[in-house]
Motif scaffolding. Structure first.
Motif, PDB file in Angstrom:
ATOM      1  N   ASN A   1       0.960  -1.112   0.050  1.00 40.37           N
ATOM      2  CA  ASN A   1      -0.133   0.033   0.169  1.00 40.37           C
ATOM      3  C   ASN A   1       0.772   1.131   0.079  1.00 40.37           C
ATOM      4  O   ASN A   1       1.978   1.271   0.728  1.00 40.37           O
ATOM      5  CB  ASN A   1      -0.756   0.082   1.364  1.00 40.37           C
TER       6      ASN A   1
ATOM      7  N   ARG B   1       1.251   6.352   3.299  1.00 41.98           N
ATOM      8  CA  ARG B   1       0.459   7.818   3.636  1.00 41.98           C
ATOM      9  C   ARG B   1       1.244   8.957   4.452  1.00 41.98           C
ATOM     10  O   ARG B   1       2.333   8.607   4.891  1.00 41.98           O
ATOM     11  CB  ARG B   1      -0.769   7.265   4.523  1.00 41.98           C
TER      12      ARG B   1
ATOM     13  N   ASP C   1       1.370  -2.684   7.408  1.00 41.71           N
ATOM     14  CA  ASP C   1       2.621  -2.079   6.732  1.00 41.71           C
ATOM     15  C   ASP C   1       3.940  -3.012   7.353  1.00 41.71           C
ATOM     16  O   ASP C   1       4.812  -3.616   6.757  1.00 41.71           O
ATOM     17  CB  ASP C   1       3.016  -0.748   6.619  1.00 41.71           C
TER      18      ASP C   1
ATOM     19  N   TRP D   1       3.668  -6.557   6.052  1.00 40.73           N
ATOM     20  CA  TRP D   1       4.308  -6.340   4.697  1.00 40.73           C
ATOM     21  C   TRP D   1       5.769  -6.559   4.559  1.00 40.73           C
ATOM     22  O   TRP D   1       6.465  -7.152   3.947  1.00 40.73           O
ATOM     23  CB  TRP D   1       3.761  -5.555   3.743  1.00 40.73           C
TER      24      TRP D   1
ATOM     25  N   ARG E   1      -0.682  -5.513  -5.637  1.00 35.37           N
ATOM     26  CA  ARG E   1      -1.670  -4.398  -5.724  1.00 35.37           C
ATOM     27  C   ARG E   1      -2.757  -4.721  -6.674  1.00 35.37           C
ATOM     28  O   ARG E   1      -3.873  -3.890  -6.573  1.00 35.37           O
ATOM     29  CB  ARG E   1      -0.625  -3.265  -6.028  1.00 35.37           C
TER      30      ARG E   1
END
Length: 150
Positions: free
Chosen positions: A30, A33, A46, A49, A74
């Protein structure tokens, strides 16, 4: 729960520099952010991952291959067979590396036994010493022959 880059670095064992590198290389599933002030924020997923990515990397998977895997993830459902094939290819590569490492370990164990034996007998100077008088008779590669004394 939002995590700062420092918290992620501490919990993942990766440096802040490595995390920024992973982001630049597009290795997060992802997008990272950011707060309005530009600070990166991460989430628990995260970290999960990153744990997968670091294992893939430490197993020798290339950045290009990890990037390919990330792109497939993704894209979402529908490409599971492609992901599986990519992972199977890497699994095969890792198995080959393990085989090579086992062979290297066998050689190292053999060399250790030879050195231990020669040191115990006070003949360590005969190991890999081409200038030794007996080198022509015993050969400078005596310690390399796994069949001797193994």
């Amino acid at each position: 729960m939002d995590l700062s880059i420092g918290e992620v670095a501490e919990r993942s064992g990766l440096s802040v520099h490595a995390l920024r590198f992973y982001e630049r290389e597009g290795l997060f599933a992802n997008p990272v952010r950011r707060l309005p002030n530009g600070r990166r924020i991460y989430h628990e997923e995260d970290l999960e991952w990153l744990a997968i990515c670091t294992k893939l990397r430490s197993s020798g998977m290339s950045l290009a291959m990890i990037r390919q895997y990330v792109e497939l993830v993704r894209q979402g459902p529908g490409n599971e067979l492609e992901r599986l094939e990519l992972l199977r290819r890497h699994e095969s590569d890792v198995e080959a590396q393990i085989g090579e490492l086992r062979e290297a370990l066998d050689v190292m164990r053999h060399k250790v036994r030879i050195y231990e034996d020669h040191v115990a007998r006070g003949e360590a100077d005969r190991l890999w010493n081409p200038s030794h008088r007996d080198a022509a008779r015993t050969g400078p590669h005596q310690e390399c022959r796994p069949s001797e004394g193994a």
